[in-house]
Design an enzyme around this catalytic site. Structure first.
Site: not given
Length: 380
Positions: A30, A64-65, A177, A179, A210, A260, A310, A330
């Site tokens: 992203k 998040k963010r 995992k 990305k 993602n 998720e 998640h 996770e």
């Protein structure tokens, strides 16, 4: 036989807005597509509950963010609705909190704020019963297979990727995992193939795009990854493209994982009805807590899906342990500084804590990172 009733009541709550700084800005696909900036911190909403009889519970949600201040503000508005209520009536109280703020919706930020209260009430109930949360809910196992994500982000150079993967396996984590989702798919393949060769065929390996591929790209990349024996390909398409995910799940041997980013039991129900995933990936804080998570898990079980919650391993290790078929959880060590306790990992599995409730208490570091706090009611 006399009736048994609960006379205990919620007397006091403390809400805390805590910001966890990340040592390195985090980038996934992203960021490369320009849709988001690198992540530098995680906003936590903590809820502490105390009853008249002195029982306590701790719950949390996160963002998040963006969204942390909004979650905290919404939680402050609805928290008084819990005062005087029986803490055992968790489903009833979830509905009460939901309708207290229903004009802003029954999913997303509003119910994520509710999630922190919901988790705290379940923690309280399990502590009062002197049982781990998984045992209170009904566990199938005392440990859950776990995989690491935090070492496989796109900003990580390939050589470091191999070092991180080896370190995770040596620590006792069962899978890795990575990305993916770069503009040049050949770079994704190079990185994943290098880690597969480095770890060998017997280590579980997953990838996560993602949501950054379109349908033609997802078709090509899923076909490209087929020979690498991946456990799953995660979020190859937009989270709400259920038809596209379903087509991929039907076309390829490699399982498709998604869920998720969905923020309610209803949204997950729509995904399940479309057969859009082989692995469902609900996030309890994102969907509004344990109450809606359990509704999602029941639907997933009925549909014969596998499950891999998640993030938030401190909560999800308990919830994953209650799923009938073998799940994954996770491993992210990001939240560890917030708590005094640590989860144990051995033989590729995360052990369910045997402490009552979640088995967590807030650390002094969590208090130090708290930017805003409010109390509701009077502490007994």
């Amino acid at each position: 036989m006399s009736d048994i009733s609960s006379n205990d009541r919620i007397e006091w709550l403390r809400l805390s807005s805590c910001y966890l700084p990340l040592a390195t800005p985090i980038s996934d696909a992203k960021v490369l597509t320009g849709r988001q900036k690198p992540m530098t911190e995680i906003a936590l909403l903590f809820v502490e509950v105390v009853t008249r009889d002195g029982h306590e519970g701790l719950g949390f949600s996160y963002s998040k963010r963006a969204g942390g201040p909004g979650q905290f503000a919404h939680a402050k508005e609805i928290a008084p609705a819990l005062l005087g209520e029986d803490p055992s009536d968790i489903a009833k109280l979830w509905n009460k909190l939901c309708w207290a703020g229903a004009s802003v919706g029954r999913s997303g930020l509003s119910t994520q704020a509710i999630g922190a209260f919901d988790v705290a009430l379940y923690d309280l109930k399990a502590r009062r019963a002197r049982l781990p949360l998984a045992k209170l809910l009904g566990a199938y196992r005392d440990s859950v297979a776990c995989y690491n994500t935090s070492g496989g982000f796109l900003h990580t150079p390939l050589e470091q990727l191999l070092v991180n993967a080896s370190a995770s396996i040596e620590r006792g984590i069962g899978g890795i995992k990575l990305k993916v989702g770069q503009p040049d798919g050949a770079l994704d393949l190079k990185r994943v193939d290098a880690v597969r060769r480095h770890l060998g065929d017997n280590v579980a390996l997953m990838v996560d795009a993602n949501q950054q591929w379109d349908r033609p790209t997802a078709q090509r990349m899923c076909r490209t990854f087929e020979p690498l024996r991946l456990v799953w390909i995660e979020e190859p398409l937009d989270a709400y493209d259920h038809e596209g995910h379903a087509a991929l799940a039907a076309a390829f041997d490699t399982p498709i994982a998604t869920g998720e980013m969905l923020t309610s039991a209803m949204e997950h129900g729509d995904l399940i009805r479309h057969r859009a995933a082989d692995y469902l990936m609900p996030d309890a804080p994102r969907v509004g807590g344990i109450t809606p998570y359990l509704k999602i898990a029941a639907q997933a079980e009925q549909a014969g899906l596998m499950i891999a919650p998640h993030f938030a391993m401190e909560l999800h290790v308990h919830l994953a342990a209650t799923y009938p078929t073998e799940p994954w959880v996770e491993h992210f060590d990001w939240l560890e500084p917030l708590f005094n306790e640590r989860l144990e990992i051995a033989g590729g599995r995360m052990l369910v804590p045997n402490r009552p409730g979640l088995g967590l208490s807030l650390s002094e570091q969590a208090r130090a990172w708290t930017r805003e706090q409010t109390e509701v009611g009077k502490r007994p």
